[in-house]
Design an enzyme around this catalytic site. Structure first.
Site, PDB file in Angstrom:
ATOM      1  N   ASP A  37      80.245  18.723 -14.672  1.00 31.93           N
ATOM      2  CA  ASP A  37      79.257  19.793 -14.783  1.00 31.93           C
ATOM      3  C   ASP A  37      78.226  19.803 -13.657  1.00 31.93           C
ATOM      4  O   ASP A  37      77.463  20.757 -13.533  1.00 31.93           O
ATOM      5  CB  ASP A  37      78.498  19.668 -16.119  1.00 31.93           C
ATOM      6  CG  ASP A  37      79.396  19.997 -17.297  1.00 31.93           C
ATOM      7  OD1 ASP A  37      80.233  20.896 -17.148  1.00 31.93           O
ATOM      8  OD2 ASP A  37      79.257  19.355 -18.349  1.00 31.93           O
ATOM      9  N   HIS A  58      78.992   9.705 -18.308  1.00 27.85           N
ATOM     10  CA  HIS A  58      80.170  10.120 -19.069  1.00 27.85           C
ATOM     11  C   HIS A  58      80.601   8.970 -19.967  1.00 27.85           C
ATOM     12  O   HIS A  58      80.522   7.815 -19.565  1.00 27.85           O
ATOM     13  CB  HIS A  58      81.322  10.481 -18.108  1.00 27.85           C
ATOM     14  CG  HIS A  58      82.376  11.307 -18.762  1.00 27.85           C
ATOM     15  ND1 HIS A  58      83.396  10.749 -19.496  1.00 27.85           N
ATOM     16  CD2 HIS A  58      82.538  12.648 -18.823  1.00 27.85           C
ATOM     17  CE1 HIS A  58      84.145  11.712 -19.979  1.00 27.85           C
ATOM     18  NE2 HIS A  58      83.656  12.870 -19.590  1.00 27.85           N
TER      19      HIS A  58
HETATM   20  N1  ACO Z   1      70.363  10.349 -17.523  1.00 27.70           N
HETATM   21  C1  ACO Z   1      69.660   9.217 -17.769  1.00 27.70           C
HETATM   22  N2  ACO Z   1      70.153   8.175 -18.475  1.00 27.70           N
HETATM   23  C2  ACO Z   1      71.390   8.287 -18.956  1.00 27.70           C
HETATM   24  C3  ACO Z   1      72.182   9.444 -18.741  1.00 27.70           C
HETATM   25  C4  ACO Z   1      71.625  10.496 -17.981  1.00 27.70           C
HETATM   26  N3  ACO Z   1      72.323  11.620 -17.755  1.00 27.70           N
HETATM   27  N4  ACO Z   1      73.370   9.293 -19.353  1.00 27.70           N
HETATM   28  C5  ACO Z   1      73.347   8.080 -19.935  1.00 27.70           C
HETATM   29  N5  ACO Z   1      72.146   7.454 -19.701  1.00 27.70           N
HETATM   30  C6  ACO Z   1      71.749   6.111 -20.112  1.00 27.70           C
HETATM   31  C7  ACO Z   1      71.397   6.066 -21.596  1.00 27.70           C
HETATM   32  O1  ACO Z   1      70.022   6.317 -21.805  1.00 27.70           O
HETATM   33  C8  ACO Z   1      71.797   4.651 -21.942  1.00 27.70           C
HETATM   34  O2  ACO Z   1      70.802   3.776 -21.436  1.00 27.70           O
HETATM   35  P1  ACO Z   1      70.473   2.391 -22.205  1.00 27.70           P
HETATM   36  O3  ACO Z   1      71.714   1.569 -22.108  1.00 27.70           O
HETATM   37  O4  ACO Z   1      69.303   1.849 -21.476  1.00 27.70           O
HETATM   38  O5  ACO Z   1      70.136   2.782 -23.621  1.00 27.70           O
HETATM   39  C9  ACO Z   1      73.056   4.426 -21.104  1.00 27.70           C
HETATM   40  O6  ACO Z   1      72.911   5.273 -19.963  1.00 27.70           O
HETATM   41  C10 ACO Z   1      74.349   4.762 -21.844  1.00 27.70           C
HETATM   42  O7  ACO Z   1      74.225   6.081 -22.319  1.00 27.70           O
HETATM   43  P2  ACO Z   1      74.844   6.601 -23.687  1.00 27.70           P
HETATM   44  O8  ACO Z   1      74.076   7.783 -24.154  1.00 27.70           O
HETATM   45  O9  ACO Z   1      75.020   5.456 -24.630  1.00 27.70           O
HETATM   46  O10 ACO Z   1      76.264   7.053 -23.178  1.00 27.70           O
HETATM   47  P3  ACO Z   1      77.251   7.973 -23.947  1.00 27.70           P
HETATM   48  O11 ACO Z   1      78.612   7.589 -23.517  1.00 27.70           O
HETATM   49  O12 ACO Z   1      76.966   7.982 -25.403  1.00 27.70           O
HETATM   50  O13 ACO Z   1      76.880   9.457 -23.418  1.00 27.70           O
HETATM   51  C11 ACO Z   1      76.800  11.415 -22.142  1.00 27.70           C
HETATM   52  C12 ACO Z   1      77.583  10.145 -22.461  1.00 27.70           C
HETATM   53  C13 ACO Z   1      76.526  12.194 -23.420  1.00 27.70           C
HETATM   54  C14 ACO Z   1      77.659  12.306 -21.244  1.00 27.70           C
HETATM   55  C15 ACO Z   1      75.488  11.046 -21.427  1.00 27.70           C
HETATM   56  O14 ACO Z   1      75.770  10.365 -20.218  1.00 27.70           O
HETATM   57  C16 ACO Z   1      74.582  12.257 -21.176  1.00 27.70           C
HETATM   58  O15 ACO Z   1      73.831  12.653 -22.056  1.00 27.70           O
HETATM   59  N6  ACO Z   1      74.671  12.875 -19.946  1.00 27.70           N
HETATM   60  C17 ACO Z   1      73.922  14.067 -19.657  1.00 27.70           C
HETATM   61  C18 ACO Z   1      74.595  15.275 -20.271  1.00 27.70           C
HETATM   62  C19 ACO Z   1      75.860  15.643 -19.542  1.00 27.70           C
HETATM   63  O16 ACO Z   1      75.936  15.721 -18.340  1.00 27.70           O
HETATM   64  N7  ACO Z   1      76.915  15.922 -20.337  1.00 27.70           N
HETATM   65  C20 ACO Z   1      78.214  16.353 -19.837  1.00 27.70           C
HETATM   66  C21 ACO Z   1      79.241  15.279 -20.028  1.00 27.70           C
HETATM   67  S1  ACO Z   1      80.775  15.742 -19.338  1.00 27.70           S
HETATM   68  C22 ACO Z   1      81.384  16.868 -20.393  1.00 27.70           C
HETATM   69  O17 ACO Z   1      81.245  16.814 -21.577  1.00 27.70           O
HETATM   70  C23 ACO Z   1      82.077  17.944 -19.856  1.00 27.70           C
END
Ligand code: ACO
Length: 429
Positions: free
Chosen positions: A363, A306
């Site tokens: 979720d 998140h």
């Molecule tokens: N699985 C694997 N790796 C992940 C995940 C995940 N679910 N989420 C983040 N990471 C990693 C990224 O690859 C990144 O790694 P790095 O530092 O080596 O490059 C690091 O964690 C930071 O991730 P970002 O994408 O920069 O984080 P951001 O804050 O932009 O994204 C998000 C947040 C979109 C929710 C992300 O965690 C994600 O895609 N999760 C999966 C989708 C999801 O569950 N979405 C629902 C969110 S809650 C809602 O909206 C109701």
């Protein structure tokens, strides 16, 4: 603490006002930065940008705290109803009995949609995603209220608020009925908000249908947990579209579309599909964990991570606990819940997820409950939209009442070509 931050640029010092929120969150006010320095700030993804001041929802992502109008989410989920929480978000206070009764009555009175709108459903293929239907239907509602579309007229807005809140539930249930080829079930005024939704979803004209009180309670809880989440992607979309003075229906339809994305509300559908896939392949969670860690796989552990929470999402905590209780009460076992728990355990003991502070979000477990309630997977994000609507409405109203009346319009740093001379076709390579 100083009331200003100092910024040194090209030998000059500028003073930027500090703004402090009621929970001691601090911000540097850069609104005059470009006018005074000719610089803008660069913050793709807006991770460091406070787009507005807001009194609606407080989140402390490090501590895992979420409050609506000051009330902790755990208390609301346990003690409130969705209608009461919607009132709280939209009116800044918990309603007294008379106010609650009046609000309920308004929602009951406005649950039908114009009969002509039923024909719209016929134009969609049976494979249409319900989020596509929901967004276009909500936008289409604007055609039926041309006299109430001025966002600056509070009396007009007051007419629309209960209508959109009530009708979205009818639209959602009808789209499900259409997708399975059953006749639509009209709302029943003796039922309250959540019971009425379940009735429209699951009743058929050929036999009596008794709404299960346990399901009603569970649905109230789930919708409350989704009701607002400050400046997330869909809410920011609602505010941004609204800032152009687009009408309420257009703004909400845009929010629904932003929510559809798998990185946002669409994740609940993706979580379920991921769990089903793991189940089909024998239930081994290690492969999913390995794939999520492999940057080349393009796969993310859905329902994990998140932007704001760097701790357990408080909503996920409530839902996880509820999953066990609800499935036990329904006398059901779901292999997907077991897989979800094993997946969480494996992720939370893996340095990749620990170092990045990636925890289950709202979720991750919600789909397991929706599934137990008989709600099909493609409807999961629609359920999220139903829950989030009071938050969108409250934020849209706040933006119009307290905002500075300026259209949202970010800047950019241009990195393309400098001026070029037009090349005629016969001279191009
Ligand atoms: N699985 C694997 N790796 C992940 C995940 C995940 N679910 N989420 C983040 N990471 C990693 C990224 O690859 C990144 O790694 P790095 O530092 O080596 O490059 C690091 O964690 C930071 O991730 P970002 O994408 O920069 O984080 P951001 O804050 O932009 O994204 C998000 C947040 C979109 C929710 C992300 O965690 C994600 O895609 N999760 C999966 C989708 C999801 O569950 N979405 C629902 C969110 S809650 C809602 O909206 C109701």
């Amino acid at each position: 603490m100083s009331d200003f931050a100092e910024l040194k640029l090209e030998g000059k010092t500028y003073q930027l006002p500090i703004v402090v929120g009621s929970e001691n969150e601090k911000a540097i006010d850069i609104r005059k930065l470009r006018a005074e320095t000719n610089y803008v700030t660069l913050d793709s993804g807006y991770g460091n940008t406070g787009a507005c001041k807001s009194e609606i929802t407080f989140i402390d992502g490090e501590k895992g705290i979420l409050r609506y109008r000051g009330y902790p989410i755990e208390q609301l989920a346990e003690k409130s109803t969705f209608v009461e929480t919607a009132y709280l978000l939209m009116n800044s206070k918990l309603p007294n009995q008379v106010e609650l009764n009046d609000f309920r009555e308004m929602l009951t009175r406005h649950s039908l949609i114009h009969e002509d709108m039923l024909h719209f459903y016929d134009g969609y293929p049976s494979t249409a995603h319900p989020m596509a239907i929901l967004s276009s239907m909500v936008c289409s509602l604007s055609s039926y209220y041309p006299e109430w579309l001025d966002p600056h007229d509070n009396a007009q807005v007051a007419q629309l608020m209960p209508r959109v809140l009530s009708k979205i539930r009818t639209i959602a249930a009808y789209s499900y009925k259409k997708s399975i080829g059953q006749p639509v079930i009209y709302p029943k005024n003796s039922l309250d908000y959540c019971a009425n939704f379940l009735y429209m979803m699951f009743a058929v004209p050929s036999e009596p249908y008794e709404v299960d009180e346990e399901m009603v309670k569970t649905l109230n809880m789930l919708l409350i947990l989704h009701a607002d989440h400050e400046q997330n992607c869909s809410t920011s979309t609602v505010r941004m579209v609204g800032s152009s003075d687009a009408n309420l229906f257009a703004s909400i339809a845009a929010g629904i579309l932003a929510l559809w994305g798998p990185k946002h509300g669409g994740a609940n559908q993706e979580v379920m599909e991921m769990l089903e896939e793991i189940n089909r392949n024998g239930g081994d969670v290690k492969k999913a964990i390995a794939m999520a860690k492999d940057k080349n796989s393009g796969f993310r552990l859905m329902g994990f991570g998140h932007r704001v929470y760097k701790n357990y999402d408080p909503r996920a905590k409530v839902i996880k606990k509820a999953c066990d209780q609800i499935l036990a009460k329904m006398n059901r076992k779901d292999p997907l819940l077991e897989i979800a728990k094993r997946l969480e355990e494996a992720a939370l003991s893996d340095p990749y997820f620990v170092d990045r502070k990636l925890y289950p979000n709202v979720d991750f477990y919600s789909g397991v409950i929706y599934r137990a309630m008989g709600i099909p997977t493609p409807m999961f994000t629609v359920m999220f939209a139903l829950g989030r609507l009071p938050g969108w409405l409250a934020q849209w109203m706040e933006m119009h009442r307290d905002g500075e009346g300026r259209i949202d319009r970010p800047r950019q740093i241009y990195t393309g070509e400098s001026e070029r001379i037009y090349v005629p076709m016969n001279q191009r390579t």
